[in-house]
Design a protein around this motif. Structure first.
Motif, mmCIF file in Angstrom:
data_model
loop_
_atom_site.group_PDB
_atom_site.id
_atom_site.type_symbol
_atom_site.label_atom_id
_atom_site.label_comp_id
_atom_site.label_asym_id
_atom_site.label_seq_id
_atom_site.Cartn_x
_atom_site.Cartn_y
_atom_site.Cartn_z
ATOM 1 N N ALA A 99 0.818 -1.217 0.000
ATOM 2 C CA ALA A 99 0.000 0.000 0.000
ATOM 3 C C ALA A 99 0.850 1.264 0.000
ATOM 4 O O ALA A 99 0.317 2.371 0.010
ATOM 5 C CB ALA A 99 -0.929 -0.006 1.218
ATOM 6 N N GLY A 100 2.158 1.076 0.014
ATOM 7 C CA GLY A 100 3.044 2.243 -0.048
ATOM 8 C C GLY A 100 3.228 2.966 1.267
ATOM 9 O O GLY A 100 3.712 4.094 1.301
ATOM 10 N N MET A 101 2.863 2.298 2.380
ATOM 11 C CA MET A 101 2.984 2.963 3.679
ATOM 12 C C MET A 101 4.435 3.049 4.135
ATOM 13 O O MET A 101 4.779 3.873 4.979
ATOM 14 C CB MET A 101 2.191 2.191 4.738
ATOM 15 C CG MET A 101 0.695 2.291 4.586
ATOM 16 S SD MET A 101 -0.062 1.447 5.999
ATOM 17 C CE MET A 101 -1.433 0.678 5.195
ATOM 18 N N CYS A 102 5.261 2.129 3.626
ATOM 19 C CA CYS A 102 6.662 2.115 4.048
ATOM 20 C C CYS A 102 7.480 1.385 2.983
ATOM 21 O O CYS A 102 6.917 0.813 2.058
ATOM 22 C CB CYS A 102 6.807 1.398 5.395
ATOM 23 S SG CYS A 102 6.288 -0.317 5.314
ATOM 24 N N SER A 103 8.791 1.401 3.146
ATOM 25 C CA SER A 103 9.640 0.787 2.111
ATOM 26 C C SER A 103 9.718 -0.735 2.270
ATOM 27 O O SER A 103 9.455 -1.276 3.326
ATOM 28 C CB SER A 103 11.043 1.397 2.156
ATOM 29 O OG SER A 103 11.608 1.195 3.426
ATOM 30 N N ASN A 104 10.101 -1.381 1.189
ATOM 31 C CA ASN A 104 10.086 -2.836 1.113
ATOM 32 C C ASN A 104 11.012 -3.515 2.124
ATOM 33 O O ASN A 104 10.789 -4.656 2.520
ATOM 34 C CB ASN A 104 10.473 -3.308 -0.291
ATOM 35 C CG ASN A 104 11.911 -2.904 -0.634
ATOM 36 O OD1 ASN A 104 12.187 -1.742 -0.910
ATOM 37 N ND2 ASN A 104 12.833 -3.841 -0.590
ATOM 38 N N ASP A 105 12.065 -2.812 2.555
ATOM 39 C CA ASP A 105 13.030 -3.478 3.432
ATOM 40 C C ASP A 105 12.491 -3.684 4.842
ATOM 41 O O ASP A 105 13.148 -4.311 5.664
ATOM 42 C CB ASP A 105 14.367 -2.724 3.450
ATOM 43 C CG ASP A 105 14.193 -1.270 3.824
ATOM 44 O OD1 ASP A 105 14.890 -0.806 4.739
ATOM 45 O OD2 ASP A 105 13.359 -0.594 3.190
ATOM 46 N N LEU A 106 11.282 -3.180 5.110
ATOM 47 C CA LEU A 106 10.666 -3.396 6.412
ATOM 48 C C LEU A 106 9.816 -4.671 6.435
ATOM 49 O O LEU A 106 9.365 -5.094 7.498
ATOM 50 C CB LEU A 106 9.764 -2.205 6.784
ATOM 51 C CG LEU A 106 10.375 -1.092 7.641
ATOM 52 C CD1 LEU A 106 11.619 -0.516 7.007
ATOM 53 C CD2 LEU A 106 9.369 0.000 7.884
ATOM 54 N N GLN A 107 9.593 -5.272 5.285
ATOM 55 C CA GLN A 107 8.659 -6.394 5.215
ATOM 56 C C GLN A 107 9.175 -7.617 5.959
ATOM 57 O O GLN A 107 10.274 -8.116 5.714
ATOM 58 C CB GLN A 107 8.362 -6.769 3.764
ATOM 59 C CG GLN A 107 7.340 -7.896 3.680
ATOM 60 C CD GLN A 107 6.883 -8.173 2.271
ATOM 61 O OE1 GLN A 107 6.792 -7.250 1.460
ATOM 62 N NE2 GLN A 107 6.592 -9.417 1.964
ATOM 63 N N VAL A 108 8.341 -8.104 6.870
ATOM 64 C CA VAL A 108 8.643 -9.307 7.643
ATOM 65 C C VAL A 108 7.764 -10.421 7.090
ATOM 66 O O VAL A 108 6.565 -10.235 6.909
ATOM 67 C CB VAL A 108 8.304 -9.068 9.138
ATOM 68 C CG1 VAL A 108 8.361 -10.368 9.923
ATOM 69 C CG2 VAL A 108 9.259 -8.045 9.737
ATOM 70 N N GLY A 109 8.353 -11.575 6.796
ATOM 71 C CA GLY A 109 7.506 -12.652 6.317
ATOM 72 C C GLY A 109 8.243 -13.723 5.543
ATOM 73 O O GLY A 109 9.456 -13.710 5.461
#
Lengths: 379, 261
Positions: free
Chosen positions: A299-309
């Protein structure tokens, strides 16, 4: 401490000439040759393990993936080990090499694969050829690196060059040829045995080995040397295949997500980038890192490097706060090994509550400010 | 052969697709520990492979590719997955029929044979399959072909000259952009595109598209494994905790019970 984005263009940085020249110390070469001669007689490989670590400019020391790699080699894989430092900057590689040289079990630390600036020294096409050449020269039984984007990009390429099937994302070493790795987003664990002729290539999950403390050597440290000219030359042809153009990375003074003690993670329910930034204050209060679900990143709330999963980062902090995150299987894959999980969500049926130690059902826009107010400040 | 005149679609694109347990299905480990139960479980195209097919079809729609070939390796049922790719817009399919348990290195070697037959400029693969979570095949194929690799792509832009491709990758620190010499292997990450749903008319049209059947023997590839699966088990289940009544209670628990504050 805010997060901003920094753009670097490869074209602005000048190439530093490559450090050629035969730099192996004569005594080292002699001892390795001696070892290899006797091993060739017995048909066995002469070296224990080759570790590949990444040193990035401005990182301020070894990153958690590198530490996990070295810890795994030190505690679980055949000694002695040789470490190869790949880097995007000469200074970073020398500093990392120095740090590794003081560890127990290290025989030699090699660096200076490439003095090219701007991450060209980390490209898989030339680096994999250098590693393959080094494997041919040193004949390790095992080759290990971290299961981060650097290792994921590099190791399988090296493995294919050596025609050896790698075992990636290892979470447990059972013995020198038997390992456990997660499958199906960590919903199952597979115990596998390598039955090829070797060498055995593996990548290790940071959270599985990162907490094992590295032992320092008694007495003098290991030899630090530049990678031999022959091995560097092995990568020369492949340099034409790819070129680093630029990067966009988040600058933050917060701890690295995969090494932080506390992670404050936001999901879809935060609705906007501005709301997501509300979590920054909470993270700073707790001295933690920011994380996110896939939905928040999409959704563009933050950058991709924050993604946990499952396909993002895998973390296992002391405290994981899942805020407005429903708890899809793919997200759980990245955080279910956290020591304490707190879930804040307005849906009492959200799957996240099944894995959370503590939950609060309610409006996160009310709960978060109250939490921020009542939490003691941790720095 | 390749034409450099503007607007002239020149290249062939090969897309690799894998049939896996659907991402939303509950995973059950067989009681005998031999593996995960796939009987009566919904199977789908691997989500990353869907993204790869979508990207390939878009290259065709942009006039950069003249043909998209969807390739899958596995048992008879892999055909269904190829049909889905054809319905999304791939032109024809190749099915390497085998009941053998394939590992990434063998798959890469099978792809090499197909690439040598089809002569594509780009091979698009999903970055990982959501069953084995290996994230290896693309990199391996690039190695054995001595091609460039652009993994975890969130953006792909073929240069006008069609000799190079710019790939933006999602990496640990953020985003990185590389310029790759063609031919290249590109593996797709989540945000590269949003795959289209196959419409009913396209599903019908896809029935007429050709799927070539091959075997590993015909391609001259030894698919024996260097890795043996000894056992598969469930991880230790996490015991669910309690839903609390207030923020005060949460802070208290975190401080005094969990000891994390």
């Amino acid at each position: 401490a805010g997060a901003g984005a920094e753009r670097r263009s490869g074209k602005e940085l000048t190439k530093v000439g490559s450090s050629g020249g035969e730099m192996w110390s004569r005594t080292l070469l002699k001892s390795l040759r001696g070892a290899r001669q006797s091993s060739q007689q017995s048909g066995e490989r002469s070296l224990g393990t080759l570790c590949i670590v990444e040193a990035k400019d401005g990182a301020g020391g070894l990153d958690s993936a590198s530490k996990a790699t070295l810890a795994c080699a030190q505690k679980h894989l055949p000694k002695p080990f040789v470490a190869l430092v790949a880097s995007d900057a000469k200074g970073a590689s020398e500093a990392a090499a120095g740090e590794i040289a003081s560890l127990a079990g290290v025989e030699t630390v090699l660096h200076g694969v490439s003095d090219k600036e701007g991450a060209n020294g980390l490209l898989a096409e030339p680096l994999s050829q250098v590693v393959a050449a080094l494997v041919g020269k040193l004949e390790p039984t095992h080759v290990v690196t971290g299961s981060n984007t650097f290792g994921k990009n590099l190791l399988p390429r090296v493995a294919a060059l050596l025609d050896s099937a790698p075992i990636t994302d290892v979470v447990q070493v059972v013995d020198e040829s038997t390992f456990v790795r997660p499958i199906y987003a960590g919903n199952a664990l597979s115990t596998v045995k390598f039955v090829g002729k070797g060498p055995l290539l593996l990548s290790v999950r940071t959270t599985a080995f990162g907490s094992e403390a590295l032992e320092t050597a008694q007495g003098a440290g290991a030899e630090v040397a530049s990678v031999g000219a022959e091995e560097v030359a092995a990568g020369a042809a492949a340099e034409a295949l790819s070129e680093w153009v630029g990067e966009e990375k988040s600058e933050s003074e917060r701890p690295q997500l995969d090494a932080a003690r506390v992670v404050v993670s936001g999901g879809r329910a935060l609705k906007s980038k501005e709301n997501f930034e509300m979590l920054e204050k909470l993270a700073d209060q707790l001295g933690g890192a920011l994380g996110a679900s896939r939905a928040a990143v999409d959704a563009g709330m933050c950058s991709n490097d924050l993604q946990v999963g499952q396909t993002g980062k895998v973390v296992a902090p002391e405290l994981y706060l899942a805020i407005g995150i429903s708890g899809a299987i793919q997200h759980l894959a990245g955080m279910k090994d956290s020591k304490t999980i707190v879930a804040i969500n307005k849906d009492p049926e959200a799957p996240i509550f099944k894995v959370a130690d503590y939950g609060l059902v309610g409006d996160l826009f009310k709960i978060i400010p109250e939490l921020a107010e009542k939490l003691p400040s941790q720095k | 052969r390749t034409r450099r005149r503007g607007g002239e679609a020149a290249m062939r694109v090969v897309v690799g697709i894998k049939r896996v347990i659907d991402y939303a299905a509950k995973i059950r480990v067989k009681p005998d520990g031999s593996g995960v139960d796939t009987a009566n479980v919904k199977m789908s195209m691997n989500p990353f492979c869907e993204i790869a097919v979508e990207e390939a079809v878009r290259l065709k729609e942009k006039g950069l590719a003249k043909e998209v070939i969807a390739v899958s390796m596995g048992p008879q049922a892999s055909q269904d997955t190829i049909r889905t790719a054809l319905a999304m817009g791939a032109d024809r399919g190749v099915h390497v029929l085998t009941d053998a348990k394939l590992q990434p290195l063998s798959i890469a070697k099978l792809f090499k044979s197909i690439v040598q037959r089809e002569d594509p400029k780009i091979v698009l693969l999903g970055k990982q399959a959501i069953d084995d979570d290996c994230n290896q095949t693309g990199q391996m194929l690039a190695a054995i072909m001595d091609w460039s690799q652009g993994t975890f792509a969130s953006q792909v832009a073929v240069a006008d000259c069609q000799e190079r491709v710019s790939v933006t990758r999602e990496v640990d620190g953020g985003l990185e952009t590389l310029s790759l010499k063609l031919p290249a292997v590109i593996t797709t990450d989540l945000r590269l595109n949003e795959p289209r749903y196959a419409t009913l008319p396209n599903i019908m049209k896809a029935k007429k598209k050709k799927i070539e059947k091959l075997t590993p023997e015909e391609l001259g590839v030894d698919v024996s494994s260097q890795i043996e699966v000894l056992s598969v088990r469930e991880p230790q289940a996490r015991v669910g905790g309690k839903v609390l009544e207030s923020v005060d209670e949460l802070v208290d628990k975190l401080k005094n019970e969990a000891g994390v504050l």
